[in-house]
Design a protein around this motif. Structure first.
Motif, PDB file in Angstrom:
ATOM      1  N   LYS A 120      20.487  57.906  66.245  1.00 25.71           N
ATOM      2  CA  LYS A 120      20.335  59.259  66.784  1.00 25.71           C
ATOM      3  C   LYS A 120      21.341  60.229  66.181  1.00 25.71           C
ATOM      4  O   LYS A 120      21.076  61.423  66.059  1.00 25.71           O
ATOM      5  CB  LYS A 120      20.473  59.232  68.308  1.00 25.71           C
ATOM      6  CG  LYS A 120      19.208  58.764  69.018  1.00 25.71           C
ATOM      7  CD  LYS A 120      19.397  58.745  70.525  1.00 25.71           C
ATOM      8  CE  LYS A 120      18.108  58.305  71.222  1.00 25.71           C
ATOM      9  NZ  LYS A 120      18.283  58.188  72.700  1.00 25.71           N
TER      10      LYS A 120
ATOM     11  N   ASP B 267      16.505  54.484  78.364  1.00 27.31           N
ATOM     12  CA  ASP B 267      16.051  54.347  76.979  1.00 27.31           C
ATOM     13  C   ASP B 267      15.078  53.185  76.802  1.00 27.31           C
ATOM     14  O   ASP B 267      14.690  52.869  75.670  1.00 27.31           O
ATOM     15  CB  ASP B 267      17.252  54.126  76.048  1.00 27.31           C
ATOM     16  CG  ASP B 267      18.106  55.376  75.917  1.00 27.31           C
ATOM     17  OD1 ASP B 267      17.619  56.363  75.350  1.00 27.31           O
ATOM     18  OD2 ASP B 267      19.265  55.355  76.379  1.00 27.31           O
TER      19      ASP B 267
ATOM     20  N   VAL C 195      16.825  61.048  77.376  1.00 29.11           N
ATOM     21  CA  VAL C 195      16.698  59.902  78.278  1.00 29.11           C
ATOM     22  C   VAL C 195      15.571  60.156  79.269  1.00 29.11           C
ATOM     23  O   VAL C 195      15.480  61.243  79.852  1.00 29.11           O
ATOM     24  CB  VAL C 195      18.032  59.650  79.031  1.00 29.11           C
ATOM     25  CG1 VAL C 195      17.858  58.543  80.050  1.00 29.11           C
ATOM     26  CG2 VAL C 195      19.144  59.303  78.058  1.00 29.11           C
TER      27      VAL C 195
ATOM     28  N   THR D 170      24.674  61.745  74.307  1.00 24.01           N
ATOM     29  CA  THR D 170      23.521  60.852  74.523  1.00 24.01           C
ATOM     30  C   THR D 170      22.304  61.506  73.882  1.00 24.01           C
ATOM     31  O   THR D 170      22.307  62.701  73.574  1.00 24.01           O
ATOM     32  CB  THR D 170      23.221  60.632  76.017  1.00 24.01           C
ATOM     33  OG1 THR D 170      22.894  61.888  76.613  1.00 24.01           O
ATOM     34  CG2 THR D 170      24.413  60.014  76.726  1.00 24.01           C
TER      35      THR D 170
ATOM     36  N   THR E 250      24.018  55.427  76.381  1.00 23.45           N
ATOM     37  CA  THR E 250      22.634  54.985  76.544  1.00 23.45           C
ATOM     38  C   THR E 250      22.440  54.451  77.955  1.00 23.45           C
ATOM     39  O   THR E 250      23.422  54.183  78.671  1.00 23.45           O
ATOM     40  CB  THR E 250      22.280  53.907  75.486  1.00 23.45           C
ATOM     41  OG1 THR E 250      20.928  53.490  75.665  1.00 23.45           O
ATOM     42  CG2 THR E 250      23.174  52.688  75.611  1.00 23.45           C
ATOM     43  N   TYR E 251      21.184  54.295  78.355  1.00 22.29           N
ATOM     44  CA  TYR E 251      20.872  53.811  79.702  1.00 22.29           C
ATOM     45  C   TYR E 251      19.786  52.746  79.617  1.00 22.29           C
ATOM     46  O   TYR E 251      18.723  52.984  79.031  1.00 22.29           O
ATOM     47  CB  TYR E 251      20.387  54.959  80.595  1.00 22.29           C
ATOM     48  CG  TYR E 251      21.398  56.047  80.812  1.00 22.29           C
ATOM     49  CD1 TYR E 251      22.270  56.011  81.891  1.00 22.29           C
ATOM     50  CD2 TYR E 251      21.499  57.106  79.907  1.00 22.29           C
ATOM     51  CE1 TYR E 251      23.217  57.020  82.079  1.00 22.29           C
ATOM     52  CE2 TYR E 251      22.436  58.110  80.088  1.00 22.29           C
ATOM     53  CZ  TYR E 251      23.297  58.063  81.173  1.00 22.29           C
ATOM     54  OH  TYR E 251      24.233  59.047  81.354  1.00 22.29           O
TER      55      TYR E 251
ATOM     56  N   ILE F  11      18.515  54.166  68.965  1.00 23.54           N
ATOM     57  CA  ILE F  11      19.651  54.805  69.632  1.00 23.54           C
ATOM     58  C   ILE F  11      20.808  54.960  68.648  1.00 23.54           C
ATOM     59  O   ILE F  11      21.435  56.021  68.555  1.00 23.54           O
ATOM     60  CB  ILE F  11      20.096  53.985  70.860  1.00 23.54           C
ATOM     61  CG1 ILE F  11      18.986  53.927  71.898  1.00 23.54           C
ATOM     62  CG2 ILE F  11      21.369  54.571  71.472  1.00 23.54           C
ATOM     63  CD1 ILE F  11      19.217  52.900  72.999  1.00 23.54           C
TER      64      ILE F  11
END
Length: 524
Positions: free
Chosen positions: A66, A45, A39, A36, A75-76, A63
């Motif tokens: 990255k 994100d 965050v 990830t 991701t969140y 994202i």
């Protein structure tokens, strides 16, 4: 003193519990050995999106970028973990070959609070989705689309005549506004059998309802949508409807009124809602247009699937057809107009093709098969896909097997979510050289075969992709055939170059307005 000590101890314990909870949430992908990026606790994100600093498509692209050499990244969205899939081959594997593990979309809106959303294909799950997909698929067969062409042409002709009657050689227009009105006029007729003129009648109720229903630019609606997705119990407790009773009642009452007309007057129906109602009553107009595969699918325990459709089922799906058309078609028309205005050599080539085929504009096959028109639309949808990402909900446990150095098996559980980053794939130089350049030649017959089909997903992917894809393309093609037969599209003083995209919308749309000029052509 004891009370103070007790209060301090309670506060420390609360902070510690919150810390452990956040640690548990935001190490979800770490525990599954998935990479990830950085965050932000609580916001995941999505912090800059919520603050209006970046758009949702920009967040997805950030994202995605990255890391360049991985197939997926964690991701969140606030506290919700999603696995963003970067590899077209893995997208194909998960969304097509192993589709039965990813049958559903994640819940968007609580169906108890929004009747219109509850029964549409996007929100239905499992067998309910399969049955309804079979029932609604015949709405867009080739013969049905051909029957829509005359009505679509009438709407486009009326649209063009309205601007031809305006004073001046160049008519300045807000593309977002005028195209949403064009779509209202055309799609209201095709779906509901209702004639509207939203250009002449600026306060037209149908256009107002379409604008309100699609208004995710509205901050209140964005907050409600986030609560529905991430804190559904809070949304349910406060009865936070996304669309609202006024919109629900308007579109549901149209279907009920049409049902009453069918029963009382037995009128022959040509619009989609009318055909679905006829099919449910046993007249089965749609079933006659369906191929043998659909005919088999449409039988459930000896009973035609259409007979299971309620008024709400039909109202819900018709509303989604209308709402998706309002947003997707009008947005694509706007973006394509902009690209033609700033790329006059491309526009001139397209005008030449349209002029050479003007005697065939009432011929469905000729309209759908104009090669350069198809190339320009395909490139518009590549650079400006209305839906920046699509998702899938894990319905059966699934393991992503390692294929690259350093990868380990990733075990996805029921309830996990995956994200397909359409916008980012379409802007990846690995799949499209110089991706910021508008180049229809990417989609020429010779070049199209070089495009990875799972890196070009403007209408989604797999069995869950957009059912109305050809319907949308018909609307877009007919609109531009008629517009460019009478006008050139040109930049004006108010035109933003480069184009700015909205940071408030969850779909890909231009900024507050997109002003261009319709320059009347000298007719020979």
């Amino acid at each position: 003193m004891k009370l103070f000590m007790l209060g301090t101890t309670t506060s420390i314990c609360s902070v510690f519990i919150l810390f452990i909870l956040l640690l548990r949430i935001y190490t979800y992908w770490y525990r599954k050995k998935v990479k990830t990026g950085h965050v932000t606790p609580i916001f995941g994100d999505t912090l800059y999106v919520l603050l209006g600093i970046e758009s949702f498509p920009e967040m997805i692209q950030k994202i995605y970028n990255k890391s360049q050499d991985i197939r997926y990244i964690g991701t969140y969205q606030l506290h919700m973990p999603l696995l963003l899939i970067r590899s077209p081959e893995l997208i194909k594997e998960m969304c097509v070959r192993d589709f039965d593990h990813f049958l559903d979309h994640r819940p968007m809106i609580n169906e108890d609070l929004d009747k219109l959303w509850a029964k549409n294909l996007s929100s239905l799950k499992g067998n309910s989705w399969k049955k309804s997909r079979s029932a609604f698929s015949p709405s867009f067969t080739g013969s049905k689309l051909k029957s829509m062409l005359p009505s679509t042409c009438r709407a486009a002709e009326s649209f063009v005549q309205y601007f031809l009657s305006r004073v001046g050689d160049v008519v300045e227009v807000d593309c977002k506004d005028i195209y949403s009105r064009y779509v209202t006029n055309s799609v209201a007729s095709l779906i509901y059998g209702i004639q509207t003129d939203s250009l002449v009648d600026q306060t037209n109720e149908f256009h107002y309802m379409g604008r309100e229903a699609s208004g995710v630019n509205n901050m209140k609606k964005r907050i409600v949508l986030f609560l529905h997705q991430l804190f559904p119990e809070i949304a349910k407790f406060f009865q936070m409807s996304f669309f609202g009773k006024e919109i629900d009642d308007f579109f549901i009452n149209i279907v009920k009124h049409k049902m009453k007309l069918l029963e009382e007057e037995n009128m022959k129906q040509t619009d989609i809602v009318g055909l679905l109602l006829e099919a449910r009553m046993g007249q089965d107009t749609l079933a006659e247009e369906t191929d043998q595969t659909h005919a088999v699918e449409n039988r459930v325990k000896g009973k035609d699937i259409h007979q299971y459709l309620t008024d709400i089922d039909i109202a819900s799906q018709a509303f989604v057809y209308f709402n998706a058309s309002y947003e997707t078609i009008s947005s694509t028309l706007s973006f394509m107009s902009y690209e033609l205005a700033v790329n006059p050599e491309i526009q001139n080539k397209l005008i030449q093709e349209i002029d050479n085929n003007k005697d065939l504009t009432q011929n469905f096959d000729a309209v759908m098969e104009m090669p350069y028109l198809d190339m320009v639309i395909s490139e518009t949808l590549r650079k400006w896909p209305n839906t920046p990402a699509t998702d899938r909900f894990v319905t059966k446990p699934y393991t992503i097997q390692p294929t690259l150095p350093g990868e380990e098996p990733v075990h996805l559980e029921i309830g996990d979510n995956i994200l397909v980053p359409i916008f980012a794939l379409h802007r990846d130089p690995k799949y499209y050289a110089d991706p910021e350049r508008f180049d229809p030649e990417r989609f020429s017959p010779e070049n199209r075969k070089n495009i990875n089909p799972f890196a070009y997903l403007p209408f989604g992917v797999g069995p869950r992709r957009c059912l109305g894809m050809r319907f949308a393309l018909l609307q877009i093609k007919v609109a531009f055939i008629h517009i460019l037969s009478k006008f050139e599209i040109v930049p004006v003083e108010k035109t933003d170059i480069p184009l700015k995209i909205s940071r408030l919308s969850l779909t890909l749309t231009s900024g507050e307005s997109l002003t261009l000029g319709l320059k009347k052509r000298i007719q020979r």
